[in-house]
Design an enzyme around this catalytic site. Structure first.
Site, mmCIF file in Angstrom:
data_model
loop_
_atom_site.group_PDB
_atom_site.id
_atom_site.type_symbol
_atom_site.label_atom_id
_atom_site.label_comp_id
_atom_site.label_asym_id
_atom_site.label_seq_id
_atom_site.Cartn_x
_atom_site.Cartn_y
_atom_site.Cartn_z
ATOM 1 N N HIS A 1 0.852 -1.192 0.000
ATOM 2 C CA HIS A 1 0.000 0.000 0.000
ATOM 3 C C HIS A 1 0.890 1.246 0.000
ATOM 4 C CE1 HIS A 1 -2.873 3.043 1.233
ATOM 5 N NE2 HIS A 1 -3.824 2.200 0.858
ATOM 6 N N GLU B 1 -4.080 1.484 -7.247
ATOM 7 C CA GLU B 1 -4.426 2.618 -6.384
ATOM 8 C C GLU B 1 -3.542 3.812 -6.736
ATOM 9 O OE1 GLU B 1 -6.677 1.430 -2.580
ATOM 10 O OE2 GLU B 1 -4.567 1.649 -2.095
HETATM 11 P P1 13P Z 1 -9.727 6.223 0.202
HETATM 12 O O1 13P Z 1 -10.818 5.338 -0.318
HETATM 13 O O2 13P Z 1 -10.012 6.818 1.534
HETATM 14 O O3 13P Z 1 -9.301 7.256 -0.819
HETATM 15 O O4 13P Z 1 -8.453 5.284 0.453
HETATM 16 C C1 13P Z 1 -8.119 4.381 -0.526
HETATM 17 C C2 13P Z 1 -7.160 3.409 0.043
HETATM 18 O O5 13P Z 1 -6.067 3.766 0.476
HETATM 19 C C3 13P Z 1 -7.561 1.995 0.097
HETATM 20 O O6 13P Z 1 -6.493 1.151 0.335
#
Ligand code: 13P
Length: 256
Positions: free
Chosen positions: A100, A170
């Site tokens: 992450h 992401e």
């Molecule tokens: P948000 O949905 O709060 O933008 O965060 C995304 C995230 O980091 C999921 O791992």
């Protein structure tokens, strides 16, 4: 819409909630709401990545899959303050997130990540590997960088272990903000991700690996990523930390 599977909806609780009793209350409320909902969900319909200490208790009571947000890639032995995949598994975890951006920002290196992913998959833990660009350049160089990042993280994994791998796209600029990627932007990256996977395991196998989107997913936009962004599910931060919102998203995505 992508019909490979029913959608994989993962809540990333990060450092919430403040106590185990709040976590238990959340999960009980969520399961009750899902049970009473209009849509009949046939099997486990959500995943929650929670603080490690909550895993054994939530695993006992939850109707979903429970997992961790990070693991260590060190071996069994003398490393203070780390938790390795076999320990997470024996505590009841069904899966773990690795790579992450918030973990990367605290110093996780590409080498660390490669070891974590390999150890996690060798332990047969479903492994959600995150990739995402910090910013986008107009020339689209970030796509090549994402592919390289993915290949580096998977460097130590043998082909037969890819079946427990899930990739989460992401984009870092979309996490924790107000502007998500558009489904079209997401679609383009999914192609690049599958191209990188195909170079490792062949196109047929690569097509079967689930790819998720995460970054400012809300109850209003959740379905569009699945319907138009060619992803198999979502990795959700803030919107998974409110029980009503998370329930709405789970139901919306399962009816997409
Ligand atoms: P948000 O949905 O709060 O933008 O965060 C995304 C995230 O980091 C999921 O791992």
């Amino acid at each position: 819409m992508n019909k490979r599977t029913s959608p994989i909806i993962i809540g990333n609780w990060k450092t919430t909630p403040a106590t185990l009793s709040l976590a238990v209350k959340f999960v009980k409320q969520l399961d009750k709401k899902l049970e009473k909902g209009k849509i009949k969900l046939s099997k486990k319909s959500y995943y929650l990545a929670v603080p490690d200490i909550f895993i054994p208790t939530l695993k006992e009571i939850s109707g979903g899959y429970i997992g961790s947000q990070n693991i260590s890639g060190v071996s069994l032995g003398q490393t203070t303050g780390e938790t390795i995949p076999s320990q997470i598994l024996s505590g009841g975890a069904d899966f773990t997130i690795i790579g992450h951006s918030e973990v990367r920002a605290r110093g996780e290196t590409a080498d660390d990540r490669a070891h974590k992913v390999a150890l996690s998959l060798q332990s047969r833990l479903t492994t959600i590997l995150c990739v995402g660009e910090l910013v986008r350049d107009k020339e689209g160089k970030y796509l090549g960088e994402l592919e390289d990042d993915l290949k580096q993280s998977l460097l130590l994994v043998s082909k037969n272990l890819f079946e427990n791998l899930i990739i989460a796209y992401e984009p870092v600029w979309a996490i924790g903000g107000t502007t998500p990627a558009t489904p079209q932007e997401c679609f383009e990256v999914v192609i690049a991700i599958r191209r990188a996977l195909a170079s490792l395991v062949g196109i047929d196998y690569a097509k079967k690996i689930h790819v998720l989107y995460g970054g400012t997913v809300t109850k209003n936009n959740a379905k569009t990523f699945i319907e138009e962004g060619d992803v198999d599910g979502l990795l959700i931060g803030r919107s998974s930390q409110d029980v009503e919102t998370f329930e709405e998203i789970i139901n919306a995505c399962h009816s997409a």
